[in-house]
Design an enzyme around this catalytic site. Structure first.
Site, PDB file in Angstrom:
ATOM      1  N   ASP A 166     -10.184 -10.636  39.339  1.00 49.62           N
ATOM      2  CA  ASP A 166      -9.350 -11.097  40.585  1.00 49.62           C
ATOM      3  C   ASP A 166      -8.045 -11.566  39.761  1.00 49.62           C
ATOM      4  OD1 ASP A 166     -11.747 -10.691  41.815  1.00 49.62           O
ATOM      5  OD2 ASP A 166     -12.220 -12.681  42.073  1.00 49.62           O
ATOM      6  N   ASN A 184     -13.081  -8.581  53.268  1.00 48.40           N
ATOM      7  CA  ASN A 184     -13.542 -10.118  52.504  1.00 48.40           C
ATOM      8  C   ASN A 184     -11.992 -10.284  52.206  1.00 48.40           C
ATOM      9  OD1 ASN A 184     -15.123  -8.208  50.870  1.00 48.40           O
ATOM     10  ND2 ASN A 184     -14.404  -9.564  49.528  1.00 48.40           N
ATOM     11  N   ASP A 185     -11.909 -10.589  50.876  1.00 45.72           N
ATOM     12  CA  ASP A 185     -10.707 -11.410  50.780  1.00 45.72           C
ATOM     13  C   ASP A 185      -9.267 -10.703  50.845  1.00 45.72           C
ATOM     14  OD1 ASP A 185     -12.839 -12.071  48.985  1.00 45.72           O
ATOM     15  OD2 ASP A 185     -12.092 -11.711  46.965  1.00 45.72           O
ATOM     16  N   GLU A 206     -14.005 -17.559  40.827  1.00 45.44           N
ATOM     17  CA  GLU A 206     -13.542 -16.287  41.179  1.00 45.44           C
ATOM     18  C   GLU A 206     -11.937 -16.558  41.854  1.00 45.44           C
ATOM     19  OE1 GLU A 206     -16.952 -13.611  43.100  1.00 45.44           O
ATOM     20  OE2 GLU A 206     -16.275 -15.313  44.590  1.00 45.44           O
ATOM     21  N   PHE A 224     -11.730  -4.246  43.483  1.00 42.06           N
ATOM     22  CA  PHE A 224     -11.771  -5.371  43.563  1.00 42.06           C
ATOM     23  C   PHE A 224     -10.752  -6.196  43.841  1.00 42.06           C
ATOM     24  CE2 PHE A 224     -16.842  -6.666  42.746  1.00 42.06           C
ATOM     25  CZ  PHE A 224     -17.113  -5.851  43.705  1.00 42.06           C
ATOM     26  N   SER A 225     -10.605  -7.431  43.946  1.00 39.84           N
ATOM     27  CA  SER A 225      -9.331  -8.162  44.269  1.00 39.84           C
ATOM     28  C   SER A 225      -8.451  -8.108  43.361  1.00 39.84           C
ATOM     29  CB  SER A 225      -9.990  -9.587  44.673  1.00 39.84           C
ATOM     30  OG  SER A 225     -10.513  -9.802  46.014  1.00 39.84           O
ATOM     31  N   GLN A 271      -9.684  -6.636  50.880  1.00 36.43           N
ATOM     32  CA  GLN A 271     -10.800  -6.231  50.604  1.00 36.43           C
ATOM     33  C   GLN A 271     -11.547  -5.472  51.591  1.00 36.43           C
ATOM     34  OE1 GLN A 271     -12.875  -6.600  47.012  1.00 36.43           O
ATOM     35  NE2 GLN A 271     -10.683  -5.750  47.147  1.00 36.43           N
TER      36      GLN A 271
HETATM   37  C1  FRU Z   1     -14.767 -12.896  46.298  1.00 36.02           C
HETATM   38  C2  FRU Z   1     -15.168 -11.710  45.730  1.00 36.02           C
HETATM   39  C3  FRU Z   1     -14.109 -11.351  44.491  1.00 36.02           C
HETATM   40  C4  FRU Z   1     -14.390  -9.832  44.213  1.00 36.02           C
HETATM   41  C5  FRU Z   1     -14.264  -9.620  45.776  1.00 36.02           C
HETATM   42  C6  FRU Z   1     -15.410  -8.137  45.851  1.00 36.02           C
HETATM   43  O1  FRU Z   1     -15.216 -13.076  47.562  1.00 36.02           O
HETATM   44  O2  FRU Z   1     -16.503 -11.733  45.159  1.00 36.02           O
HETATM   45  O3  FRU Z   1     -14.620 -12.141  43.233  1.00 36.02           O
HETATM   46  O4  FRU Z   1     -13.063  -9.336  43.630  1.00 36.02           O
HETATM   47  O5  FRU Z   1     -14.908 -10.623  46.455  1.00 36.02           O
HETATM   48  O6  FRU Z   1     -15.148  -7.851  47.189  1.00 36.02           O
END
Ligand code: FRU
Length: 474
Positions: free
Chosen positions: A156, A31-32, A213, A91-92, A48
């Protein structure tokens, strides 16, 4: 630090949707974008990452680097969760270089152990590297814990240097009114942080979100730009149609009496598949943004093949009159292998092109002196997978994606000329309109050959270029 278990890694079983020039995982979930930076001669992008399945799971930081922002190489996983400071996930977060050392500042995610994924808490941590490959978690972690007046949503961090001090913003939710907000912190050394309090907040859950976020913060053309991904904004007929959106504000940050005076909320990208972007400053002074080309609510057919998700191409951020736009970075021109088409073309009703396919750049210049309508579509047979339509009378651009419940929109107004730059990869389409006026990020899935269709309400002479693009599949 915990290590990857090589015996549990998932593998790609079918390459039909694998991208040729976008950042993706070797296998597993993405993801991010995280930790974007330039360090010792390389651009670094982290993401991520869940390496053990094509589903979201305990988050690691995957890692790629590049010398040119175009050709990337996978590096060993940078952060593996499971240490006391990040027991449930890394996490991010973001990156910064200080005295020849690369620092990552990221969120530690923690569960209470009752098998409820919504029952968690979060803190902020530091890891560092001198070679840009191997990372050590700081022994003094966590470096920031959530304030008393915060809910569990506290994540984040995005870090930057200003006037000899380090600052970071954190995405947060106020425990009293349950609205999204941005917290600011200051440090002299990246390890000891002083809370400067909330600097900006959502006015209302349904119009601005209950949690913000992935904040991003940068200065461009005399403005402090705040980008974030608000959760919970209610859809209106033409806007906020994704589950969660990406918003930006322009304004000024007062560092003395910490407060951000931000303007109106606007959307960064109008497409179906764009979330959690982050940007960084290149050595030659451009802010370059990557986003996650998906969202948590959308099905991704590549999950059946052992992987999921990819990042957008790097995009240069431009700001004109408080409007934030993005264009593909100029380096992407090096992907052009052959020119398949480069001449004027009369589009009369529907024209099917024989040039083009799944790995191409399309450039279209379409005059609208006489008004009317024009569209471009990526099709298999006669079936549109992604299509864009501009109507001069209404001023709206409408983008359709096969299989989606609703279209997406951008209001351009009545322009004299429509300029489209479209990047097509195996399973994505990115559309850049009128040099940053609007952007649409889309994914598509097919195993059939694709072609392009052009359509015009009246005969129209357009300029068309089609380039074959080829990158190095990660
Ligand atoms: C956004 C999010 C962030 C978090 C991450 C977890 O997509 O929810 O807020 O850090 O993904 O994977």
């Amino acid at each position: 630090m915990k290590r990857i278990d090589p015996n549990r890694l998932v593998h790609v079983t079918n390459r039909r949707y694998r991208q040729h020039f976008h950042i993706q995982t070797p296998a597993g979930w993405l993801n991010d974008p995280n930790g974007l930076c330039y360090f010792k001669g390389y651009y670094h992008v982290f993401y991520q990452f869940h390496p053990y399945s094509a589903e979201w799971g305990p988050m690691h930081w995957g890692h790629v680097r590049s010398k040119d922002l175009v050709h990337w190489e996978q590096l060993p996983v940078a952060l593996v969760p499971g240490d006391p400071e990040d027991s449930g996930g890394c996490f991010s977060g973001s990156a910064i270089v200080k005295a020849g050392r690369l620092y990552l500042i990221y969120t530690g995610h923690h569960y209470y152990g009752d098998h409820d994924l919504d029952h968690f808490w979060e803190n902020q941590n530091v890891a560092y590297s001198d070679d840009g490959i191997h990372f050590t978690k700081y022994a003094g972690n966590p470096v920031i814990s959530a304030p008393q007046d915060n809910t569990k949503h506290f994540r984040d961090p995005k870090v930057w240097l200003y006037d000899g001090q380090y600052y970071l913003v954190i995405g947060s939710q106020d425990a009293v009114d349950h609205l999204g907000r941005i917290l600011l912190y200051r440090s002299a050394d990246l390890l000891h942080w002083q809370a400067l309090g909330p600097i900006f907040r959502s006015k209302d859950a349904s119009t601005e979100g209950y949690m913000w976020e992935c904040p991003d913060f940068f200065r461009l053309n005399g403005q402090d730009v705040l980008v974030c991904s608000p959760m919970g904004i209610k859809a209106t007929p033409h806007r906020f149609l994704n589950e969660n959106q990406v918003a930006y504000f322009t304004g000024q940050l007062d560092y003395q009496q910490p407060h951000y005076a931000g303007g109106k909320l606007a959307e960064v990208d109008c497409g179906h598949n764009f979330y959690a972007p982050q940007s960084f400053l290149t050595p030659d002074g451009r802010w370059v943004q990557f986003g996650w080309m998906s969202s948590f609510s959308q099905s991704m057919p590549e999950q059946a093949d052992g992987w999921a998700g990819c990042l957008t191409v790097p995009r240069e951020v431009i700001l004109t009159d408080h409007h934030l736009g993005t264009i593909p970075v100029k380096e992407l021109a090096s992907l052009r292998q052959a020119t398949l088409f480069d001449q004027p073309l009369i589009v009369d009703r529907t024209n099917e092109l024989s040039q083009g396919g799944q790995h191409c750049e399309v450039q279209l210049t379409v005059p609208f002196a006489d008004g009317g309508q024009f569209s471009w579509a990526l099709v298999t047979g006669d079936h549109p997978l992604v299509s864009l339509d501009y109507n001069h009378e209404s001023g709206w651009v409408t983008v359709h994606q096969d299989g989606q419940k609703s279209d997406r929109y951008a209001h351009l107004g009545p322009v004299d000329q429509l300029n489209l730059q479209i990047l097509v990869d195996t399973s994505s389409v990115e559309i850049f309109i009128n040099h940053g006026a609007a952007t649409f990020t889309e994914r598509y899935y097919t195993e059939e050959p694709v072609t392009y269709q052009l359509n015009s309400s009246t005969p129209r002479k357009v300029l068309l270029k089609v380039y074959q693009l080829e990158g190095k599949e990660l």
